[in-house]
Design a protein around this motif. Sequence first.
Motif, PDB file in Angstrom:
ATOM      1  N   TYR A  13       4.953  -8.518  -0.376  1.00 22.62           N
ATOM      2  CA  TYR A  13       3.456  -7.894   0.114  1.00 22.62           C
ATOM      3  C   TYR A  13       2.498  -8.270  -1.206  1.00 22.62           C
ATOM      4  CZ  TYR A  13       5.827  -5.882   4.067  1.00 22.62           C
ATOM      5  OH  TYR A  13       6.217  -5.728   5.413  1.00 22.62           O
ATOM      6  N   LYS A  14       1.196  -8.031  -0.539  1.00 23.13           N
ATOM      7  CA  LYS A  14       0.140  -7.894  -1.532  1.00 23.13           C
ATOM      8  C   LYS A  14      -0.834  -7.135  -1.317  1.00 23.13           C
ATOM      9  CE  LYS A  14      -2.417 -11.422   0.864  1.00 23.13           C
ATOM     10  NZ  LYS A  14      -2.793 -12.894   0.595  1.00 23.13           N
ATOM     11  N   GLY A  15      -1.689  -6.919  -2.189  1.00 26.04           N
ATOM     12  CA  GLY A  15      -2.877  -6.013  -1.773  1.00 26.04           C
ATOM     13  C   GLY A  15      -3.494  -5.347  -3.129  1.00 26.04           C
ATOM     14  N   LYS A  16      -4.079  -4.287  -2.816  1.00 25.99           N
ATOM     15  CA  LYS A  16      -4.741  -3.765  -3.988  1.00 25.99           C
ATOM     16  C   LYS A  16      -4.880  -2.124  -3.535  1.00 25.99           C
ATOM     17  CE  LYS A  16      -9.351  -5.011  -2.104  1.00 25.99           C
ATOM     18  NZ  LYS A  16     -10.885  -5.646  -2.460  1.00 25.99           N
ATOM     19  N   PHE A  17      -4.903  -1.510  -4.694  1.00 30.80           N
ATOM     20  CA  PHE A  17      -5.735   0.063  -4.646  1.00 30.80           C
ATOM     21  C   PHE A  17      -6.958   0.010  -5.445  1.00 30.80           C
ATOM     22  CE2 PHE A  17      -1.186   0.567  -4.571  1.00 30.80           C
ATOM     23  CZ  PHE A  17      -0.930   1.694  -3.802  1.00 30.80           C
ATOM     24  N   LEU A  18      -7.956   0.792  -4.846  1.00 33.28           N
ATOM     25  CA  LEU A  18      -9.293   0.487  -5.111  1.00 33.28           C
ATOM     26  C   LEU A  18      -9.864  -0.574  -5.041  1.00 33.28           C
ATOM     27  CD1 LEU A  18      -9.294   3.469  -8.008  1.00 33.28           C
ATOM     28  CD2 LEU A  18      -9.815   3.851  -5.818  1.00 33.28           C
ATOM     29  N   ASP A  19     -10.325  -1.181  -6.194  1.00 32.56           N
ATOM     30  CA  ASP A  19     -10.955  -2.413  -6.003  1.00 32.56           C
ATOM     31  C   ASP A  19     -10.030  -3.493  -6.886  1.00 32.56           C
ATOM     32  OD1 ASP A  19     -11.382  -1.561  -8.634  1.00 32.56           O
ATOM     33  OD2 ASP A  19     -13.550  -2.109  -8.853  1.00 32.56           O
ATOM     34  N   GLY A  20      -8.950  -3.163  -7.149  1.00 32.42           N
ATOM     35  CA  GLY A  20      -7.931  -4.126  -7.532  1.00 32.42           C
ATOM     36  C   GLY A  20      -8.038  -4.129  -9.083  1.00 32.42           C
ATOM     37  N   ALA A  21      -7.187  -5.020  -9.919  1.00 35.30           N
ATOM     38  CA  ALA A  21      -6.807  -5.029 -11.306  1.00 35.30           C
ATOM     39  C   ALA A  21      -8.264  -5.629 -11.894  1.00 35.30           C
ATOM     40  CB  ALA A  21      -5.798  -5.892 -11.593  1.00 35.30           C
ATOM     41  N   ALA A  22      -9.068  -6.703 -11.086  1.00 35.11           N
ATOM     42  CA  ALA A  22     -10.028  -7.155 -11.632  1.00 35.11           C
ATOM     43  C   ALA A  22     -11.413  -6.235 -11.746  1.00 35.11           C
ATOM     44  CB  ALA A  22     -10.628  -8.124 -10.662  1.00 35.11           C
ATOM     45  N   GLY A  23     -11.239  -4.949 -11.074  1.00 38.22           N
ATOM     46  CA  GLY A  23     -12.201  -3.871 -11.258  1.00 38.22           C
ATOM     47  C   GLY A  23     -11.584  -2.609 -12.031  1.00 38.22           C
ATOM     48  N   LYS A  24     -11.506  -1.560 -11.247  1.00 38.02           N
ATOM     49  CA  LYS A  24     -10.824  -0.335 -11.910  1.00 38.02           C
ATOM     50  C   LYS A  24      -9.605   0.090 -11.255  1.00 38.02           C
ATOM     51  CE  LYS A  24     -15.345   1.524 -13.408  1.00 38.02           C
ATOM     52  NZ  LYS A  24     -16.298   2.374 -13.225  1.00 38.02           N
ATOM     53  N   VAL A  70       8.633   2.347   1.721  1.00 38.12           N
ATOM     54  CA  VAL A  70       8.009   1.040   1.219  1.00 38.12           C
ATOM     55  C   VAL A  70       8.022   1.260  -0.207  1.00 38.12           C
ATOM     56  CG1 VAL A  70       5.634   2.055   1.343  1.00 38.12           C
ATOM     57  CG2 VAL A  70       6.245  -0.397   1.460  1.00 38.12           C
ATOM     58  N   VAL A  71       8.344   0.076  -1.165  1.00 40.32           N
ATOM     59  CA  VAL A  71       8.232   0.212  -2.592  1.00 40.32           C
ATOM     60  C   VAL A  71       7.294  -1.166  -2.781  1.00 40.32           C
ATOM     61  CG1 VAL A  71       9.527  -0.419  -4.679  1.00 40.32           C
ATOM     62  CG2 VAL A  71      10.709   0.869  -2.664  1.00 40.32           C
ATOM     63  N   VAL A  72       6.285  -0.915  -3.531  1.00 41.10           N
ATOM     64  CA  VAL A  72       5.612  -1.994  -3.857  1.00 41.10           C
ATOM     65  C   VAL A  72       5.098  -2.063  -5.298  1.00 41.10           C
ATOM     66  CG1 VAL A  72       4.212  -2.094  -1.667  1.00 41.10           C
ATOM     67  CG2 VAL A  72       3.350  -0.732  -3.457  1.00 41.10           C
ATOM     68  N   GLY A  73       5.305  -3.190  -5.977  1.00 41.55           N
ATOM     69  CA  GLY A  73       5.098  -3.463  -7.280  1.00 41.55           C
ATOM     70  C   GLY A  73       3.625  -3.525  -7.637  1.00 41.55           C
ATOM     71  N   ILE A  74       2.994  -2.795  -8.806  1.00 34.17           N
ATOM     72  CA  ILE A  74       1.729  -2.725  -8.949  1.00 34.17           C
ATOM     73  C   ILE A  74       1.541  -3.213 -10.364  1.00 34.17           C
ATOM     74  CG2 ILE A  74       1.161  -1.007  -7.260  1.00 34.17           C
ATOM     75  CD1 ILE A  74       1.699   1.177  -9.664  1.00 34.17           C
ATOM     76  N   ASN A  75       0.193  -3.800 -10.490  1.00 34.21           N
ATOM     77  CA  ASN A  75       0.062  -4.364 -11.588  1.00 34.21           C
ATOM     78  C   ASN A  75      -1.517  -4.111 -12.190  1.00 34.21           C
ATOM     79  OD1 ASN A  75      -1.162  -7.175 -13.151  1.00 34.21           O
ATOM     80  ND2 ASN A  75       0.777  -6.620 -13.943  1.00 34.21           N
ATOM     81  N   ARG A  76      -1.736  -4.007 -13.512  1.00 39.30           N
ATOM     82  CA  ARG A  76      -3.064  -4.087 -13.984  1.00 39.30           C
ATOM     83  C   ARG A  76      -3.007  -4.450 -15.377  1.00 39.30           C
ATOM     84  NH1 ARG A  76      -8.350  -2.336 -13.327  1.00 39.30           N
ATOM     85  NH2 ARG A  76      -9.221  -1.825 -15.396  1.00 39.30           N
ATOM     86  N   LEU A  92      -5.773  -1.385  -8.979  1.00 43.49           N
ATOM     87  CA  LEU A  92      -4.509  -1.975  -9.344  1.00 43.49           C
ATOM     88  C   LEU A  92      -4.218  -3.165  -8.439  1.00 43.49           C
ATOM     89  CD1 LEU A  92      -2.600   1.414  -9.674  1.00 43.49           C
ATOM     90  CD2 LEU A  92      -3.020  -0.359 -11.682  1.00 43.49           C
ATOM     91  N   ASP A  93      -3.425  -3.991  -8.640  1.00 48.61           N
ATOM     92  CA  ASP A  93      -3.196  -4.999  -7.814  1.00 48.61           C
ATOM     93  C   ASP A  93      -1.824  -4.709  -7.205  1.00 48.61           C
ATOM     94  OD1 ASP A  93      -5.452  -6.579  -7.725  1.00 48.61           O
ATOM     95  OD2 ASP A  93      -4.626  -8.173  -9.305  1.00 48.61           O
ATOM     96  N   VAL A  94      -1.344  -4.833  -5.781  1.00 45.51           N
ATOM     97  CA  VAL A  94      -0.236  -5.029  -5.364  1.00 45.51           C
ATOM     98  C   VAL A  94       0.329  -6.393  -5.332  1.00 45.51           C
ATOM     99  CG1 VAL A  94       1.242  -4.505  -3.259  1.00 45.51           C
ATOM    100  CG2 VAL A  94      -0.678  -3.206  -3.583  1.00 45.51           C
ATOM    101  N   VAL A  95       1.480  -6.495  -6.123  1.00 48.47           N
ATOM    102  CA  VAL A  95       1.825  -7.979  -6.538  1.00 48.47           C
ATOM    103  C   VAL A  95       3.272  -8.176  -5.686  1.00 48.47           C
ATOM    104  CG1 VAL A  95       0.725  -8.102  -8.604  1.00 48.47           C
ATOM    105  CG2 VAL A  95       3.139  -6.997  -8.533  1.00 48.47           C
ATOM    106  N   SER A  96       3.885  -7.298  -5.124  1.00 49.82           N
ATOM    107  CA  SER A  96       5.069  -7.392  -4.478  1.00 49.82           C
ATOM    108  C   SER A  96       5.495  -6.229  -3.679  1.00 49.82           C
ATOM    109  CB  SER A  96       6.277  -7.566  -5.443  1.00 49.82           C
ATOM    110  OG  SER A  96       6.620  -6.232  -6.403  1.00 49.82           O
ATOM    111  N   GLY A  97       6.535  -6.373  -2.648  1.00 45.90           N
ATOM    112  CA  GLY A  97       6.818  -5.327  -1.972  1.00 45.90           C
ATOM    113  C   GLY A  97       8.181  -5.151  -1.252  1.00 45.90           C
TER     114      GLY A  97
END
Length: 181
Positions: free
Chosen positions: A100-111, A125-131, A113-118
């Motif tokens: 899985y991929k995706g983002k919380f709010l506007d993603g790590a490029a903004g303010k 559901v378990v998703v990996g998050i990154n910033r 987090l990115d969803v990088v796995s899942g």
Amino acid sequence: MYSRKFLSLLGLAAIALSPLADTAATAATRDKAFFESVAGTWKGPGEIVAGKYKGTKFTCNLVGEPVSDGGTGIKLDGSCRVGVFKQPMSALISQSGSSYKGKFLDGAAGKGLDVVSGAVTEDTVVVGINRSKLNGAMIARVRDDKTMNVTISVKVESQMIPVIGLTLTRQVDEMTVGSVE
């Protein structure tokens, strides 16, 4: 802003006759069923359980709907409130290959987090998050038709430390039906 800092913490192709195809098809059906089951309106309290803002309580109101492209995943929109501060919340989690991929709010490029796995099981559901240098996971577990627990953890050295806990209750529109005499 105080509320934005903590809230920002706040993720098929197969060969038809092979056994792997059956497993992939079963997983795809299970994943889609999970995300469809969590579509709807959710509301509930949460708390920061570790870190600088430990003990801070908040309430979230979220609406989830399946991803619009007909794929597997969910799009969440809503807000969370801490006292008088209200922060818009959004998330997009969609299938990308077997993950899985995706983002919380506007993603790590903004303010956000990115969803990088899942990965999805029948009720979780378990998703990996990154910033930047922050890595962690969000786990959403459906306890029953009306209750979902969400935990956000961050990796500190080699340990995952829970930092946010949230219990959401499905909101059902109940229309009062009266009689006319």
